[in-house]
Design a protein around this motif. Structure first.
Motif, PDB file in Angstrom:
ATOM      1  N   PHE B 119       0.904  -1.143  -0.262  1.00 20.22           N
ATOM      2  CA  PHE B 119       0.055  -0.042   0.045  1.00 20.22           C
ATOM      3  C   PHE B 119       0.780   1.305   0.054  1.00 20.22           C
ATOM      4  O   PHE B 119       0.621   2.121  -0.818  1.00 20.22           O
ATOM      5  CB  PHE B 119      -0.969  -0.007   1.302  1.00 20.22           C
ATOM      6  CG  PHE B 119      -1.988  -0.696   0.885  1.00 20.22           C
ATOM      7  CD1 PHE B 119      -3.417  -0.193   0.488  1.00 20.22           C
ATOM      8  CD2 PHE B 119      -2.339  -2.037   0.706  1.00 20.22           C
ATOM      9  CE1 PHE B 119      -4.631  -0.850   0.069  1.00 20.22           C
ATOM     10  CE2 PHE B 119      -3.479  -2.807   0.666  1.00 20.22           C
ATOM     11  CZ  PHE B 119      -4.654  -2.080   0.100  1.00 20.22           C
ATOM     12  N   LEU B 123      -0.290   2.201  -3.684  1.00 24.43           N
ATOM     13  CA  LEU B 123      -1.241   3.051  -3.610  1.00 24.43           C
ATOM     14  C   LEU B 123      -0.935   4.671  -3.327  1.00 24.43           C
ATOM     15  O   LEU B 123      -1.318   5.387  -3.617  1.00 24.43           O
ATOM     16  CB  LEU B 123      -2.281   2.559  -2.425  1.00 24.43           C
ATOM     17  CG  LEU B 123      -3.545   3.531  -2.246  1.00 24.43           C
ATOM     18  CD1 LEU B 123      -4.293   3.506  -3.402  1.00 24.43           C
ATOM     19  CD2 LEU B 123      -4.431   2.814  -1.038  1.00 24.43           C
ATOM     20  N   GLY B 124       0.129   4.476  -2.291  1.00 21.57           N
ATOM     21  CA  GLY B 124       0.545   5.867  -1.860  1.00 21.57           C
ATOM     22  C   GLY B 124       0.845   6.938  -2.958  1.00 21.57           C
ATOM     23  O   GLY B 124       0.431   7.859  -3.414  1.00 21.57           O
ATOM     24  N   VAL B 127      -2.163   7.958  -5.043  1.00 28.88           N
ATOM     25  CA  VAL B 127      -2.633   9.103  -4.430  1.00 28.88           C
ATOM     26  C   VAL B 127      -2.170  10.450  -4.431  1.00 28.88           C
ATOM     27  O   VAL B 127      -2.706  11.627  -4.723  1.00 28.88           O
ATOM     28  CB  VAL B 127      -3.135   8.653  -3.214  1.00 28.88           C
ATOM     29  CG1 VAL B 127      -3.765   9.667  -2.349  1.00 28.88           C
ATOM     30  CG2 VAL B 127      -4.150   7.385  -3.002  1.00 28.88           C
ATOM     31  N   ALA B 135      -1.873  13.692   1.289  1.00 29.47           N
ATOM     32  CA  ALA B 135      -1.961  12.260   0.467  1.00 29.47           C
ATOM     33  C   ALA B 135      -1.833  11.086   1.443  1.00 29.47           C
ATOM     34  O   ALA B 135      -2.683  10.011   0.911  1.00 29.47           O
ATOM     35  CB  ALA B 135      -0.782  12.405  -0.551  1.00 29.47           C
ATOM     36  N   ARG B 138      -5.295  10.331   3.067  1.00 33.93           N
ATOM     37  CA  ARG B 138      -6.224   9.953   1.971  1.00 33.93           C
ATOM     38  C   ARG B 138      -5.980   8.653   1.546  1.00 33.93           C
ATOM     39  O   ARG B 138      -7.018   7.709   1.457  1.00 33.93           O
ATOM     40  CB  ARG B 138      -6.209  10.914   0.707  1.00 33.93           C
ATOM     41  CG  ARG B 138      -6.684  12.200   1.233  1.00 33.93           C
ATOM     42  CD  ARG B 138      -6.696  13.475  -0.046  1.00 33.93           C
ATOM     43  NE  ARG B 138      -6.885  14.794   0.421  1.00 33.93           N
ATOM     44  CZ  ARG B 138      -8.199  15.325   0.615  1.00 33.93           C
ATOM     45  NH1 ARG B 138      -9.239  14.396   0.144  1.00 33.93           N
ATOM     46  NH2 ARG B 138      -8.523  16.438   0.863  1.00 33.93           N
ATOM     47  N   ALA B 139      -4.857   8.004   1.355  1.00 34.09           N
ATOM     48  CA  ALA B 139      -4.512   6.879   0.935  1.00 34.09           C
ATOM     49  C   ALA B 139      -4.739   5.782   2.057  1.00 34.09           C
ATOM     50  O   ALA B 139      -5.393   4.748   1.654  1.00 34.09           O
ATOM     51  CB  ALA B 139      -2.824   6.850   0.749  1.00 34.09           C
ATOM     52  N   LEU B 181     -10.778  10.773  -1.601  1.00 36.34           N
ATOM     53  CA  LEU B 181      -9.461  11.281  -2.766  1.00 36.34           C
ATOM     54  C   LEU B 181      -9.760  12.529  -2.878  1.00 36.34           C
ATOM     55  O   LEU B 181      -8.457  13.353  -2.725  1.00 36.34           O
ATOM     56  CB  LEU B 181      -9.753  10.355  -3.876  1.00 36.34           C
ATOM     57  CG  LEU B 181      -8.404  10.357  -4.807  1.00 36.34           C
ATOM     58  CD1 LEU B 181      -7.125   9.889  -4.245  1.00 36.34           C
ATOM     59  CD2 LEU B 181      -8.867   9.520  -6.243  1.00 36.34           C
TER      60      LEU B 181
END
Lengths: 189, 189
Positions: B119, B123-124, B127, B135, B138-139, B181
């Motif tokens: 993640f 994902l980080g 985002v 960020a 939110r991630a 997001l």
DNA sequence: CTGACATGTCAACAAGTGTTGGCCTACACT
DNA sequence: AGTGTAGGCCAACACTTGTTGACATGTCAG
């Protein structure tokens, strides 16, 4: 035998339950061994078997749980989401039983069934009282977000999630729960 | 030795990996035994040790994973949430590796670390490219909702959640992800 | 064919698991 | 005093786990 005062065994029985909850919570079902639980309670493994027939039943006893969903009657309809979010945090911080249940539920069928039952009998009706239409779906969505929060914050300890303080979590998650609970059914767009 | 054609061992090595993924996914780390994995692959347990030094390293090899977050450049900013929701469902249905990772992560530290790493590294940054401020938070929130969906739908199999079809999930979860997001940071109110 | 090397099987080990039955100890009651 | 009984401990059981080393088989080069 004086049935008025609790028997002495009740004390150790409670000690076993406390140790069991602690180890089930931190290690999950399979890694939390009877021997380790007994050692943590300061007694012999055989005692565990005497009081709780076997490991399965010990877990069942340790995972007895009440979500204690607050009475939402007095809460303004548009603040219920935040109320639930706060309640979830309180409940999770104050009782390791939920963690034991979640950790075990992922690999142990009986624990998963218990978790399902808790959500069906405790969260379901509460949602039904507020949002009679689509109650099941809405309850499921709430479970989605609540358990996801618990998983990332308390089990996986995802840094950005653990870093948020209580108010931030409520401010972000609350509206989501509010939408799942009272928001319009999507799809028409 | 012809390095052009893959050696024969590569085939069984792949068979072991496939069996390992399947059993790690359905049983979790501790219950997925080397013997069961070997049996499912149709070979001897000792072969598993020959190819992958030990269980830990076998899991590491089986849990190699790429989220394959799609390129969101061409997607209208207000539809990114739905796009991600759909992608999550596709990714989860098509590859048991994620399930193996999730099931194992709950009781196994190395697996949890791997999940965190995935993640953080996959994902980080995605985002960060869209919402440079907050960020990380939110991630984290997105992880909360995505993993919660996966947990209730694929692991616990909560009936109302499994009952929803793909469109319904996207319609409900999409806006939540969208808000995490690109929504305003709450708290001022 | 002969050897070398990759591929695979077999049996066993040491450690740890849930679980059981026998034995001890302390205390309540007469 | 003695005796019954609840509370507790010990040692062992049958079994499963990850892991190892010795041995068998196949395959291909020379």
């Amino acid at each position: 035998m004086s049935t008025i005062k609790g028997r002495r065994s009740d004390a150790t029985k409670e000690a076993i339950l406390a140790a069991a909850r602690e180890l089930f919570a931190s290690d999950g079902y399979e890694r939390a061994t009877i021997r380790a639980i007994a050692a943590s309670a300061g007694i012999d493994p055989a005692m565990v078997m005497r009081y709780f027939e076997n490991k399965e039943k010990l877990f069942a006893a340790a995972a007895e749980f009440d979500l204690r969903i607050p009475d939402l009657a007095g809460t303004p309809l548009d603040q219920i989401g935040a109320r639930i979010a706060g309640h979830v945090l309180d409940r999770w911080d104050g009782d390791e039983t939920l963690m034991a249940l979640l950790r075990a539920a992922v690999t142990h069928q009986a624990a998963a069934d218990r978790m399902l039952e808790i959500f069906a009998t405790q969260l379901g009706p509460a949602v039904l009282a507020i949002a009679p239409d689509d109650a099941a779906t809405r309850a499921g969505l709430i479970a989605t977000q609540v358990l996801g929060l618990a998983l990332t914050r308390y089990v996986l300890r995802l840094p950005p999630v653990t870093a948020m303080d209580r108010d931030a979590v409520v401010a972000w998650i609350g509206p989501t729960l509010q939408n799942y609970l009272t928001g319009p059914r999507p799809g028409v767009d």
